[in-house]
Design an enzyme around this catalytic site. Structure first.
Site, mmCIF file in Angstrom:
data_model
loop_
_atom_site.group_PDB
_atom_site.id
_atom_site.type_symbol
_atom_site.label_atom_id
_atom_site.label_comp_id
_atom_site.label_asym_id
_atom_site.label_seq_id
_atom_site.Cartn_x
_atom_site.Cartn_y
_atom_site.Cartn_z
ATOM 1 N N CYS A 254 8.634 10.792 2.397
ATOM 2 C CA CYS A 254 7.760 11.956 2.479
ATOM 3 C C CYS A 254 8.489 13.250 2.144
ATOM 4 C CB CYS A 254 7.126 12.063 3.857
ATOM 5 S SG CYS A 254 5.796 10.870 4.111
ATOM 6 N N HIS B 166 -2.964 -0.605 -8.873
ATOM 7 C CA HIS B 166 -2.709 -0.043 -10.177
ATOM 8 C C HIS B 166 -1.208 0.175 -10.329
ATOM 9 C CE1 HIS B 166 -4.342 1.987 -13.746
ATOM 10 N NE2 HIS B 166 -3.247 2.710 -13.659
ATOM 11 N N SER C 103 -7.032 20.556 6.075
ATOM 12 C CA SER C 103 -5.688 19.952 6.039
ATOM 13 C C SER C 103 -5.568 18.791 7.029
ATOM 14 C CB SER C 103 -4.584 20.964 6.377
ATOM 15 O OG SER C 103 -4.883 22.229 5.937
HETATM 16 CO CO CO Z 1 -6.542 1.038 -12.802
#
Ligand code: CO
Ligand code: CO
Ligand code: CO
Length: 334
Positions: free
Chosen positions: A15, A136, A46
């Site tokens: 992070c 992905h 937020s």
């Molecule tokens: Co994709």
């Protein structure tokens, strides 16, 4: 094939790689909005995730988190990245149920290591009773991994970062110092026992059972540090939060490394961004360095009545006061 370790392929880790909060606010400020009345929480507050009212008593919680490795063990990295991504659903009082992989890696990285990252993520998702249903993948110089996660919360169990009430106490469920310790790790200065404590904490799910406990506000502590996420909690409820530095749990080695200057750049960014919001009493600098340290897969910061706090296995680190000039006042002791 690459002979580099995972972290050698990265400039920043976990992070701490997050874009600073100041830059981010500027970038999203004037984006055009497509409004939808069922969207209960989005950019504006937020919060940890967005929340969409399904209209049947359930809220849909959506979040996404991914980052470059902070450890060289690809399986452990996968577990950390998944625990961190799932955390935002828990921070909203929800339960995750569905996730997708986001993966970037250089083609020079052996497929064995890529598989181990995904296996780590998969195993954490199973522990969280969450299905990973796809994903992905992108060819990229710096490896990165994380999840997009969907969860549900019953409309009466949703928690936001904005509900803290005067008189509440604050508890924190994991020790601080992951940014400092991973900086020391990269410098090959971290002892094995401290490494074990670090990965045990970062791979731990924030699936704390809050049923039957009166909780007013909750958020997870990640890249913007305890001070950054605490600031959002204070401003969201128009209160001031008081933090007792010596009560804040932290890794054994964190203070020592902070004293040696093993502090990630993100901690300085957080301190600079919050300089008008946070006031610290006189105390050794390393005590406050930890408070600004960006956390990877950090714990939950929870505001609740003191009698309820005893039901959670986490130390009280502060309290909620009427709004003063600053969002957060850091005292050395209670
Ligand atoms: Co994709
Ligand atoms: Co969060
Ligand atoms: Co997040």
């Amino acid at each position: 094939m690459s002979d580099k370790t995972l972290t050698q392929l990265c400039q920043t880790a976990g992070c701490a790689a997050k874009i600073g909060p100041g830059v981010l606010a500027e970038v999203v400020k004037n984006l055009p909005r497509y409004e939808n009345k069922n969207l209960l929480l989005g950019f504006d507050t937020s919060d940890d995730a967005c929340v969409y009212d399904l209209g049947d008593g359930r809220y849909l919680i959506e979040t996404i988190d991914f980052f470059p490795p902070m450890v060289d063990d690809p399986y452990v990295f996968g577990q950390i990245a998944a625990a961190n991504a799932l955390s935002d659903v828990y921070a909203m009082g929800g339960k995750p149920f569905l996730a997708m992989n986001l993966l970037c890696f250089p083609t020079c990285l052996e497929l064995e290591r890529v598989k181990a990252i995904l296996q780590g993520g998969h195993d954490k998702a199973v522990e969280a009773k969450t299905v990973i249903a796809g994903g992905h993948t992108i060819d990229d110089f710096t490896p990165k991994y994380g999840l997009s996660v969907s969860g549900f919360a019953a409309s009466d169990s949703l928690l936001t970062n904005a509900g803290a009430k005067e008189g509440d106490v604050l508890v924190l469920t994991k020790p601080l110092g992951t940014g400092i310790l991973t900086t020391a790790l990269k410098a090959e200065m971290l002892e094995d026992k401290d490494y074990q404590a670090l990965i045990k904490s970062m791979t731990k799910l924030n699936n704390i059972d809050l049923s039957g406990i009166e909780v007013h506000a909750c958020t997870d502590v990640t890249g913007f540090s305890l001070m950054g996420h605490g600031r959002e909690m204070a401003d969201g409820a128009n209160v001031t939060i008081e933090i007792f530095a010596e009560r804040v749990p932290q890794f054994d080695a964190a203070l020592n490394f902070a004293r040696m200057g093993m502090i990630p750049a993100g901690a300085y960014r957080n301190r600079e961004f919050l300089k008008d919001k946070v006031v610290c009493d006189e105390m050794p600098l390393e005590l406050t360095d930890v408070l600004f340290d960006p956390q990877t897969s950090g714990g939950l910061l929870i505001a609740l009545p003191e009698k309820e706090a005893a039901k959670i296995d986490a130390p009280i680190i502060g309290q909620v006061l009427p709004r003063g000039q600053k969002s957060i006042h850091v005292r050395k002791t209670a």
